[in-house]
Write an enzyme that holds these catalytic residues in place. Structure first.
Site, PDB file in Angstrom:
ATOM      1  N   HIS A  55      14.519  13.451  14.944  1.00  0.00           N
ATOM      2  CA  HIS A  55      12.997  13.816  15.344  1.00  0.00           C
ATOM      3  C   HIS A  55      12.338  15.177  15.083  1.00  0.00           C
ATOM      4  CE1 HIS A  55      12.993   9.906  17.885  1.00  0.00           C
ATOM      5  NE2 HIS A  55      13.120   9.502  16.236  1.00  0.00           N
ATOM      6  N   GLU A  57      11.631  17.463  17.295  1.00  0.00           N
ATOM      7  CA  GLU A  57      12.026  18.408  18.307  1.00  0.00           C
ATOM      8  C   GLU A  57      13.579  18.847  17.723  1.00  0.00           C
ATOM      9  OE1 GLU A  57      10.116  15.338  21.017  1.00  0.00           O
ATOM     10  OE2 GLU A  57      10.920  15.433  18.976  1.00  0.00           O
ATOM     11  N   CYS A  91      15.706  13.113  22.606  1.00  0.00           N
ATOM     12  CA  CYS A  91      15.241  14.547  22.343  1.00  0.00           C
ATOM     13  C   CYS A  91      15.195  15.383  23.715  1.00  0.00           C
ATOM     14  CB  CYS A  91      13.831  14.505  21.636  1.00  0.00           C
ATOM     15  SG  CYS A  91      14.153  13.834  20.021  1.00  0.00           S
ATOM     16  N   SER A 177     -16.104 -23.548 -13.291  1.00  0.00           N
ATOM     17  CA  SER A 177     -15.221 -22.365 -13.068  1.00  0.00           C
ATOM     18  C   SER A 177     -16.106 -21.383 -12.869  1.00  0.00           C
ATOM     19  CB  SER A 177     -14.186 -22.449 -14.208  1.00  0.00           C
ATOM     20  OG  SER A 177     -13.673 -21.156 -14.219  1.00  0.00           O
ATOM     21  N   ARG A 220       0.888   1.637  -7.933  1.00  0.00           N
ATOM     22  CA  ARG A 220       1.328   2.298  -9.437  1.00  0.00           C
ATOM     23  C   ARG A 220       0.620   3.719  -9.689  1.00  0.00           C
ATOM     24  NH1 ARG A 220      -1.108  -2.747  -9.231  1.00  0.00           N
ATOM     25  NH2 ARG A 220      -3.020  -1.950  -9.737  1.00  0.00           N
ATOM     26  N   GLU A 295      -8.061  -6.288   1.941  1.00  0.00           N
ATOM     27  CA  GLU A 295      -8.675  -6.123   0.600  1.00  0.00           C
ATOM     28  C   GLU A 295      -9.217  -7.386   0.018  1.00  0.00           C
ATOM     29  OE1 GLU A 295      -6.794  -3.980  -2.501  1.00  0.00           O
ATOM     30  OE2 GLU A 295      -6.315  -2.206  -1.404  1.00  0.00           O
ATOM     31  N   SER A 303     -15.323 -12.067   8.068  1.00  0.00           N
ATOM     32  CA  SER A 303     -14.579 -12.530   9.305  1.00  0.00           C
ATOM     33  C   SER A 303     -14.004 -11.898  10.001  1.00  0.00           C
ATOM     34  CB  SER A 303     -13.511 -13.796   8.709  1.00  0.00           C
ATOM     35  OG  SER A 303     -14.113 -14.942   8.068  1.00  0.00           O
TER      36      SER A 303
END
Length: 355
Positions: A55, A57, A91, A177, A220, A295, A303
């Site tokens: 961590h 610290e 820690c 379509s 990518r 996305e 929604s």
């Protein structure tokens, strides 16, 4: 404001700068920075670099050349030092052993196994502990961790690209379509989107987006961690040839159908007669997924908006006019930040109800 307070803020600001260097590599742990000050001079610095590793610290203390100076120093930490044995030792025990007499903390750790216990342990050892320095800034840095710990759900970021006249895609229909293939944003926006993917735990799309765009949902154009791919497919009608089913990285398909999972492809059954967003949140919480970028298409994004189930929204406005098509989702708040990306503009919105 007192001189002492100003000084504390200066060093805590440095903790925050250091902590951000762990973005994308420490989750589900929080980003943490630590600074050690002796006689008005920084003698040690550190941040949490990678999940499962030392961590902030520990790294800060290890960076101090003369360990005897620790007994006359102050350590600044953006998050309360841990008090439990996890992947690394506590820690606060290390701070006590080193004899550091003063500790300044940004925020209390909301994690149930810590939550003030580290401070109590250090104070019981005679250490002077001060809390709440740049508290809001420290909380904002780890908003994903905070949301996850306090509200038991992932931090939700909505993201889409839209044209200057408010469309997220054009519609081209031949018979029955219909497809929406259009590139709205530029290459710089594309790079930033991929950078963001490395910083979040998961990325979610709906059935229509998976079918019409055939996205890979992989990193990518940037170097970093690949997020978990999430896809909603009520009736399991997505063909096996789609990129999201290529087995290249872990993928979850949310469905109501009975399906056999295979390598890097897991089917999770939901009750689609009920609201699926809370069900998805519950699954992500149970599996330690602290953040998700949605996305999807307009229906899925709207929604989340209509249910108030979002924390940030990133909208990329491309330098294009479509004239007609699929309208962008509607938000009722104003952006808190605007950023130019060549001839694109990125707007960032925040859900003020969750701040």
């Amino acid at each position: 404001m007192s001189k002492e307070r100003n000084t504390d803020e200066i060093y805590m600001s440095r903790c925050l700068e250091l902590a951000q260097q762990g973005r994308g590599t420490v989750a589900p742990n929080p980003m943490v920075g630590a600074v050690i000050v002796y006689n008005g001079k920084i003698i040690g610095e550190g941040f949490h670099r990678q999940f499962g590793k030392p961590h902030a610290e520990v790294n800060a203390i290890n960076s101090v050349r003369d360990k005897e100076l620790l007994k006359q120093s102050t350590i600044y930490v953006s998050l309360e030092p841990c008090s439990h044995f996890g992947k690394t030792p506590p820690c606060c025990d290390l701070i006590i052993r080193c004899g550091i007499p003063h500790v300044v903390v940004g925020i209390i750790d909301p994690f149930a196994k810590v939550k003030g216990r580290g401070i109590e342990k250090m104070e019981a050892a005679g250490i002077d502990v001060k809390t709440g320095v740049l508290e809001k800034e420290c909380e904002n840095l780890n908003c994903r961790f905070m949301m996850f710990q306090k509200h038991h759900r992932p931090y939700i970021i909505l993201k889409w690209a839209q044209s200057m006249d408010g469309y997220i895609g054009s519609i081209h229909c031949v018979g029955k379509s219909c497809q929406t293939p259009v590139c709205i944003s530029n290459s710089l926006s594309h790079i930033l989107v991929h950078k963001q993917r490395t910083e979040e735990a998961a990325i979610l799309v709906g059935t229509n987006t998976a079918l019409s765009d055939n996205p890979s949902l992989t990193v990518r154009s940037w170097s970093g961690k690949q997020p978990l791919r999430l896809v909603i497919d009520l009736q399991n009608r997505l063909p096996e040839t789609l990129n999201v089913k290529d087995g290249s990285c872990p993928t979850i398909i949310f469905t109501e159908a009975e399906c056999l999972s295979k390598t890097n492809l897991t089917y999770v059954r939901l009750n689609f007669k009920d609201n699926i967003i809370p069900q998805i949140n519950d699954y992500l919480y149970e599996n330690q997924i602290q953040s998700v970028v949605v996305e999807g298409g307009r229906q899925l994004l709207q929604s989340y908006i209509d249910q108030g189930m979002w924390d940030e929204t990133h909208v990329y406005i491309g330098n294009k006019w479509l004239g007609n098509g699929v309208s962008a989702p509607k938000l009722s708040v104003s952006p808190v930040k605007s950023q130019r990306l060549d001839d694109d503009t990125m707007l960032i919105f925040q859900n003020q109800l969750h701040l």
